[in-house]
Design an enzyme around this catalytic site. Sequence first.
Site, PDB file in Angstrom:
ATOM      1  N   GLY A 175      -7.729  -7.570   3.662  1.00  0.00           N
ATOM      2  CA  GLY A 175      -8.794  -7.656   4.896  1.00  0.00           C
ATOM      3  C   GLY A 175      -8.350  -8.402   6.057  1.00  0.00           C
ATOM      4  O   GLY A 175      -9.079  -8.557   7.117  1.00  0.00           O
ATOM      5  N   MET A 186      -5.773  -7.243   8.156  1.00  0.00           N
ATOM      6  CA  MET A 186      -5.227  -6.535   9.429  1.00  0.00           C
ATOM      7  C   MET A 186      -6.117  -5.273   9.239  1.00  0.00           C
ATOM      8  O   MET A 186      -7.060  -5.217   8.717  1.00  0.00           O
ATOM      9  CB  MET A 186      -3.699  -6.291   8.709  1.00  0.00           C
ATOM     10  CG  MET A 186      -2.806  -7.288   9.093  1.00  0.00           C
ATOM     11  SD  MET A 186      -1.144  -7.063   8.778  1.00  0.00           S
ATOM     12  CE  MET A 186      -1.365  -6.440   7.186  1.00  0.00           C
ATOM     13  N   CYS A 240       8.147 -39.070 -11.221  1.00  0.00           N
ATOM     14  CA  CYS A 240       6.909 -39.412 -11.285  1.00  0.00           C
ATOM     15  C   CYS A 240       5.820 -39.372 -10.394  1.00  0.00           C
ATOM     16  O   CYS A 240       4.802 -39.647 -10.142  1.00  0.00           O
ATOM     17  CB  CYS A 240       6.576 -40.727 -12.038  1.00  0.00           C
ATOM     18  SG  CYS A 240       7.507 -42.014 -10.890  1.00  0.00           S
ATOM     19  N   ARG A 291      -3.091  -1.613  -6.548  1.00  0.00           N
ATOM     20  CA  ARG A 291      -2.347  -2.720  -6.441  1.00  0.00           C
ATOM     21  C   ARG A 291      -2.692  -3.647  -7.535  1.00  0.00           C
ATOM     22  O   ARG A 291      -3.788  -3.642  -8.248  1.00  0.00           O
ATOM     23  CB  ARG A 291      -2.881  -3.506  -4.993  1.00  0.00           C
ATOM     24  CG  ARG A 291      -4.033  -4.008  -5.141  1.00  0.00           C
ATOM     25  CD  ARG A 291      -4.447  -4.674  -3.544  1.00  0.00           C
ATOM     26  NE  ARG A 291      -5.909  -4.457  -3.571  1.00  0.00           N
ATOM     27  CZ  ARG A 291      -6.319  -4.974  -2.331  1.00  0.00           C
ATOM     28  NH1 ARG A 291      -5.712  -5.026  -1.259  1.00  0.00           N
ATOM     29  NH2 ARG A 291      -7.815  -4.678  -2.207  1.00  0.00           N
ATOM     30  N   SER A 305      13.588 -43.141 -12.656  1.00  0.00           N
ATOM     31  CA  SER A 305      12.426 -41.972 -12.493  1.00  0.00           C
ATOM     32  C   SER A 305      12.299 -41.836 -11.075  1.00  0.00           C
ATOM     33  O   SER A 305      12.247 -42.872 -10.399  1.00  0.00           O
ATOM     34  CB  SER A 305      11.120 -42.889 -13.240  1.00  0.00           C
ATOM     35  OG  SER A 305      10.071 -42.034 -13.107  1.00  0.00           O
ATOM     36  N   HIS A 346     -15.902  -8.966   0.434  1.00  0.00           N
ATOM     37  CA  HIS A 346     -15.121 -10.044   0.962  1.00  0.00           C
ATOM     38  C   HIS A 346     -14.971 -11.563   0.318  1.00  0.00           C
ATOM     39  O   HIS A 346     -14.101 -12.189  -0.024  1.00  0.00           O
ATOM     40  CB  HIS A 346     -15.232 -10.121   2.439  1.00  0.00           C
ATOM     41  CG  HIS A 346     -14.171 -10.975   3.366  1.00  0.00           C
ATOM     42  ND1 HIS A 346     -14.413 -12.266   3.537  1.00  0.00           N
ATOM     43  CD2 HIS A 346     -12.836 -10.760   3.530  1.00  0.00           C
ATOM     44  CE1 HIS A 346     -13.381 -12.747   3.977  1.00  0.00           C
ATOM     45  NE2 HIS A 346     -12.440 -12.012   4.033  1.00  0.00           N
ATOM     46  N   TYR A 391      12.421 -34.803 -17.846  1.00  0.00           N
ATOM     47  CA  TYR A 391      10.870 -34.774 -17.854  1.00  0.00           C
ATOM     48  C   TYR A 391      10.384 -34.786 -16.423  1.00  0.00           C
ATOM     49  O   TYR A 391      10.953 -35.331 -15.642  1.00  0.00           O
ATOM     50  CB  TYR A 391      10.504 -35.752 -18.804  1.00  0.00           C
ATOM     51  CG  TYR A 391      10.427 -36.997 -17.914  1.00  0.00           C
ATOM     52  CD1 TYR A 391       9.175 -37.558 -17.240  1.00  0.00           C
ATOM     53  CD2 TYR A 391      11.233 -38.048 -18.634  1.00  0.00           C
ATOM     54  CE1 TYR A 391       9.364 -38.913 -16.676  1.00  0.00           C
ATOM     55  CE2 TYR A 391      11.330 -39.302 -17.899  1.00  0.00           C
ATOM     56  CZ  TYR A 391      10.490 -39.786 -17.070  1.00  0.00           C
ATOM     57  OH  TYR A 391      10.580 -40.959 -16.576  1.00  0.00           O
ATOM     58  N   LYS A 450       0.880  -1.049  -0.168  1.00  0.00           N
ATOM     59  CA  LYS A 450       0.139  -0.040   0.055  1.00  0.00           C
ATOM     60  C   LYS A 450       0.858   1.387   0.009  1.00  0.00           C
ATOM     61  O   LYS A 450       0.855   2.242  -0.760  1.00  0.00           O
ATOM     62  CB  LYS A 450      -1.013  -0.303   1.335  1.00  0.00           C
ATOM     63  CG  LYS A 450      -2.231   0.582   0.940  1.00  0.00           C
ATOM     64  CD  LYS A 450      -2.879   0.623   2.460  1.00  0.00           C
ATOM     65  CE  LYS A 450      -3.889  -0.809   2.411  1.00  0.00           C
ATOM     66  NZ  LYS A 450      -4.474  -0.998   3.652  1.00  0.00           N
ATOM     67  N   ARG A 482      -3.390   2.882   8.479  1.00  0.00           N
ATOM     68  CA  ARG A 482      -3.653   1.791   7.657  1.00  0.00           C
ATOM     69  C   ARG A 482      -2.418   0.937   7.624  1.00  0.00           C
ATOM     70  O   ARG A 482      -1.265   1.225   7.634  1.00  0.00           O
ATOM     71  CB  ARG A 482      -3.974   2.251   6.187  1.00  0.00           C
ATOM     72  CG  ARG A 482      -4.825   3.532   6.068  1.00  0.00           C
ATOM     73  CD  ARG A 482      -4.693   3.884   4.605  1.00  0.00           C
ATOM     74  NE  ARG A 482      -5.305   3.210   3.738  1.00  0.00           N
ATOM     75  CZ  ARG A 482      -5.320   3.468   2.488  1.00  0.00           C
ATOM     76  NH1 ARG A 482      -4.667   4.424   1.951  1.00  0.00           N
ATOM     77  NH2 ARG A 482      -5.944   2.666   1.569  1.00  0.00           N
TER      78      ARG A 482
HETATM   79  P1  ADP Z   1      -7.845  -2.565   3.396  1.00  0.00           P
HETATM   80  O1  ADP Z   1      -6.606  -2.959   3.260  1.00  0.00           O
HETATM   81  O2  ADP Z   1      -8.724  -3.217   4.307  1.00  0.00           O
HETATM   82  O3  ADP Z   1      -8.486  -2.074   2.266  1.00  0.00           O
HETATM   83  P2  ADP Z   1      -7.474   0.179   3.825  1.00  0.00           P
HETATM   84  O4  ADP Z   1      -6.229   0.657   4.866  1.00  0.00           O
HETATM   85  O5  ADP Z   1      -7.281   0.348   2.182  1.00  0.00           O
HETATM   86  O6  ADP Z   1      -7.827  -1.009   4.263  1.00  0.00           O
HETATM   87  O7  ADP Z   1      -8.498   1.294   4.265  1.00  0.00           O
HETATM   88  C1  ADP Z   1      -9.952   0.748   4.378  1.00  0.00           C
HETATM   89  C2  ADP Z   1     -10.775   1.630   3.582  1.00  0.00           C
HETATM   90  O8  ADP Z   1     -10.932   3.127   4.105  1.00  0.00           O
HETATM   91  C3  ADP Z   1     -10.747   1.935   2.147  1.00  0.00           C
HETATM   92  O9  ADP Z   1     -11.878   1.657   1.751  1.00  0.00           O
HETATM   93  C4  ADP Z   1      -9.813   3.098   1.891  1.00  0.00           C
HETATM   94  O10 ADP Z   1     -10.079   3.664   0.766  1.00  0.00           O
HETATM   95  C5  ADP Z   1     -10.473   4.083   3.060  1.00  0.00           C
HETATM   96  N1  ADP Z   1      -9.621   5.030   3.663  1.00  0.00           N
HETATM   97  C6  ADP Z   1      -8.401   4.812   3.932  1.00  0.00           C
HETATM   98  N2  ADP Z   1      -7.660   5.840   4.220  1.00  0.00           N
HETATM   99  C7  ADP Z   1      -8.393   6.793   3.826  1.00  0.00           C
HETATM  100  C8  ADP Z   1      -8.272   8.236   4.027  1.00  0.00           C
HETATM  101  N3  ADP Z   1      -7.262   9.001   4.246  1.00  0.00           N
HETATM  102  N4  ADP Z   1      -9.389   9.012   3.471  1.00  0.00           N
HETATM  103  C9  ADP Z   1     -10.590   8.462   3.209  1.00  0.00           C
HETATM  104  N5  ADP Z   1     -10.623   7.175   3.020  1.00  0.00           N
HETATM  105  C10 ADP Z   1      -9.863   6.367   3.242  1.00  0.00           C
HETATM  106 MG    MG Z   2      -7.686  -1.039   0.901  1.00  0.00          MG
END
Ligand code: ADP
Ligand code: MG
Length: 849
Positions: free
Chosen positions: A100, A102, A796, A318, A728, A433, A816, A22, A91
């Site tokens: 999802g 962490m 094998c 990503r 083999s 999810h 092989y 990220k 984040r």
């Molecule tokens: P995950 O890895 O679970 O996607 P994120 O760190 O990307 O967690 O954030 C969770 C949600 O919060 C995402 O939808 C992201 O776009 C939103 N978000 C994160 N940081 C900000 C920010 N600074 N302003 C607005 N929305 C945010």
């Molecule tokens: Mg995210």
Amino acid sequence: MTRYVYAFDEPSDGGRELLGGKGIGLAEMTQLGVPVPAGFTITTDACRAYLREGGVPEGLDAEIEEHIARLEEAAGKRFGDDTDPLLVSVRSGAAISMPGMMDTILNVGLNDVAVAGLARSTGNPAFAWDCYRRLIQMYGETVDDVSYDRTHLDVGDPERAAETLKAIYARETGAEFPQDVREQLRRAVVAVFESWNTPRAQVYRRTYDIPDDLGTAVNVVQMVFGNNGERSATGVSFTRNPATGEQGVYGEFLVNAQGEDVVAGIRTPQPLEEMQRVLPDAYEQLLDTMARLEQHYRDMQDVEFTVEDGRLYMLQTRSAKRTAAAAIKAAVDMTSEALISREEAIARIDPAQLDQLLHKRIDPSAAVDVAATGLNASPGAAVGAIVLDSPTAEERGKGEPVILVRWETSPDDFPGMKASVGILTAHGGLTSHAAVVARQIGTPCVTGCQGLEVDLEQRTVSLAGRTLREGDTITIDGADGRVIVGAAPLIEPEINEDFRTILDWADDVRRLSVRANADNPSEAEQAREFGAQGIGLCRTEHMFREGDRLAVVQEMILAADEDGRRAALDRLLPMQQGDFEGIFEVMAGLPVTVRLLDPPLHEFLRSLEDSPDPRIQSRIKALHEENPMLGTRGCRLGIQWPEIYEMLVRAIGRAARAVQERTGDAPLVEIMHPLVGFKEELRRLRDLTERVMDEEAPEIEYHCGTMIELPRAALRADEIAEVADFFSFGTNDLTQTTLGMSRDDAEGKFLTYYLEDGVLDQNPFETLDVDGVGDLMRIGVERGRSVKPELKTGICGEHGGEPRSVEFCHRLGLDYVSCSPYRVPLARLAAAQAVLKESHRAEYVAAGG
Ligand code: ADP
Ligand code: MG
Ligand code: MG
């Protein structure tokens, strides 16, 4: 002193390992000039130091303080201000994405005073309180393990909701919600560090072989607000369709919402196209930005964005998780768009994921009882018993195929999702999810199923009014979203044109041949369809069990003397010859390795165990073994009762000759003797083989060789090679005999414990133990070739179809690999990737990394 913090606009050398996925994405987007809110990244170094030392490393607090000051300057707002505060998100973000798994906390920097200030300065109290209640919720859950009830979160009036949550927070933690914003920030950062070690994150890492010691980075990002009115929104989008790979953006958004609302499924999001109507300028800019990002990364992206009062901000980009079908289509398309080379296209596909394409479908000609339909979230059809929660799925899934049916899934459901053959949810879209995880683990999934209700109390589900109980059988089709009551008939998959294209490219690159393990003509045919260049293992004993032969085989085993045995063998001979003819015809012109009888004879007597006949009972007793894996089996049978192996060689010779006469084209027959440990064993059996082949098929070309599946055979390979045309590596037995582990006594027992407890990282029966078993293979190849440079070598065992093991076999210089027919495409691709890796000819991007 180690530096722990980098602003998004500051270059750093550490890349993804240091900044996390990220963080590196935010930094690269910032440096590309894409609109990203200001912020900074606390490195994975800091997290590792924290986890090692059990406390915040020295100097980190000061660095964070310094970067907050820079953020304040850029934003023109102060953190902790009473009227117009700077708010940030905190984040998580590891080097390898773990969607999802962490935690993230939004709106850090609000307190009782600031929320009132924000309400006044924006003239929008509903918005200010909405932010505050989200902070109290996420902070409570993440930092202090407070569990709030759903009903507390959904209260219409955000001010009341915030007050309720605060009261619960105070009750559960014994302390008021922290009003010191610096304390909020510090504890949020620590909580994200610690989220690296939550049980669900650990399970996830084990599933994907992600090392436990990477740690996560922490991104502190200025908040932008998608929830402050009708000209604001938040959403997610893919640059191509993640299920099919088709061109055209593919996303969802919600007006007047923040962050996770889109995936959480509290409100149902709208398709992205709608945004063109409601926020046209931001929409145009978003499309431009996605196109730029795809050009820049030369790969399909998955982005998060927020529009604040008409202005677009990107919050994440990503490489998109995608189905195998989408990965292949996108790779082939991107090659024709001249975005990537053929070699990169090959390197882009995760061979382990190809299994998905080889998924079953519902027979289109079958009449099925469609009870409801949902979204086609992850392809493939599945039949299984309904289970309603993750623990039940784990438990029942051990014994039978189960389909996890939920209102929606959360990261806590991951173990149950893994244990299920299919996933069905009532709620959520294609980016929910359930959908994301299902695509990744290759499990068929239907989400957003209209008319599905789940009653956890009664343990029932209702499908458009029809009530089913937990345990009832349903079928789901993740390719078109159908949900069917009962078990629909499924049919086998086939390879489409894009898949074929990639495999053709792979064939141009690879050096290893790929053969299949096939025991009968229909498997041989399937194998050729998937591109097998021969059969590496044809197990004679499988034919021994077919139809009415078992009775004759039993008669042979029970015979009192050699004459009796020969009489029974004479009756088996034409049957075996017929089997071999069928296989040889399919494999005309290609090598076919036939392994002579391997298992201990008593395995064929199971059905007689209750026989009252005392003669049979005494024979069964005589053949009984305490440890059959190491008993009278393999070539030991052929040495003790040569007439059995003679019959088999005779059947092979006659079949080859018959096929040659009939079609003008015989296969290259390879006669393989199992479980050889001593040269003398193979010398005797080679004499037998030559004698019988001279009698039966003097003009047929054949090879005589052995499996290497005992450590002694690998160590004495030079002697054994003197009497072998080929080796083999039978890595199933070689693993058992080298590790001293019998597979049946290991898996589900101590080996499972070893894997959970980290004694071993990988199951050696799935991924070759390169250091131990692999080293014996190296010795076997080197010593064998030292006396016979032209010695043919292959593998094998089941490892022959496992990508990392295939790579090892390539490096070892085997001729092989041989694997089950369904894994042949995977092995073709893995063999090509092994060449590319070795020569660094393509950058390695695991899909979705
Ligand atoms: P995950 O890895 O679970 O996607 P994120 O760190 O990307 O967690 O954030 C969770 C949600 O919060 C995402 O939808 C992201 O776009 C939103 N978000 C994160 N940081 C900000 C920010 N600074 N302003 C607005 N929305 C945010
Ligand atoms: Mg995210
Ligand atoms: Mg074996």
